[in-house]
Design a protein around this motif. Structure first.
Motif: not given
Length: 148
Positions: A81-108
């Protein structure tokens, strides 16, 4: 008469080519290097990893990055999560992600949403997160295949 039919056929095809309905997928369907995913997930945990503030010509630029474990009833994955997205990521919250992508970081795999996507807080979902299938723990390796 033929031109009238051709014109009506082309106008009907342009009206049906508007916005298309999103196709929601599950976490277990995510593959490396893919883009354009729409998912409904719950947040398990969120940990801020970078929080910087700098002054550039009297404009304060804030950078916040958090790694969040999110999931659905098929598995979990790490979401960056980046910038304003961080504030939405509260534990237990239900989130809809639109146009998400997979990034590779250290092979994962890591899931991310850039400026072309959207992160929305949704009504609470009634699924139980499958925590024993974490796709970010699977390590991938790029293999080159020699032509024969």
């Amino acid at each position: 008469m033929a031109t009238t039919q051709g014109q009506s056929e082309s106008s009907s095809t342009t009206t049906t080519k508007g916005l298309r309905k999103p196709v929601f997928i599950k976490v277990e369907e995510l593959k490396p290097g893919t883009v354009g995913h729409t998912l409904t997930v719950k947040v398990l945990s969120s940990k801020t990893v970078v929080q910087k503030s700098r002054s550039v010509a009297h404009n304060h630029a804030h950078t916040k990055i958090a790694e969040c474990v999110i999931g659905d009833d098929t598995g979990t994955i790490i979401f960056t999560a980046r910038n304003q997205q961080v504030d939405m990521m509260q534990s237990g919250a239900t989130i809809i992600l639109r146009n998400a992508r997979i990034d590779m970081f250290k092979g994962s795999m890591r899931l991310g949403v850039d400026k072309w996507g959207r992160v929305e807080v949704a009504d609470p979902a009634d699924f139980v997160i499958k925590e024993d299938n974490n796709l970010s723990l699977v390590e991938y390796e790029l293999v080159t295949v020699a032509d024969q």
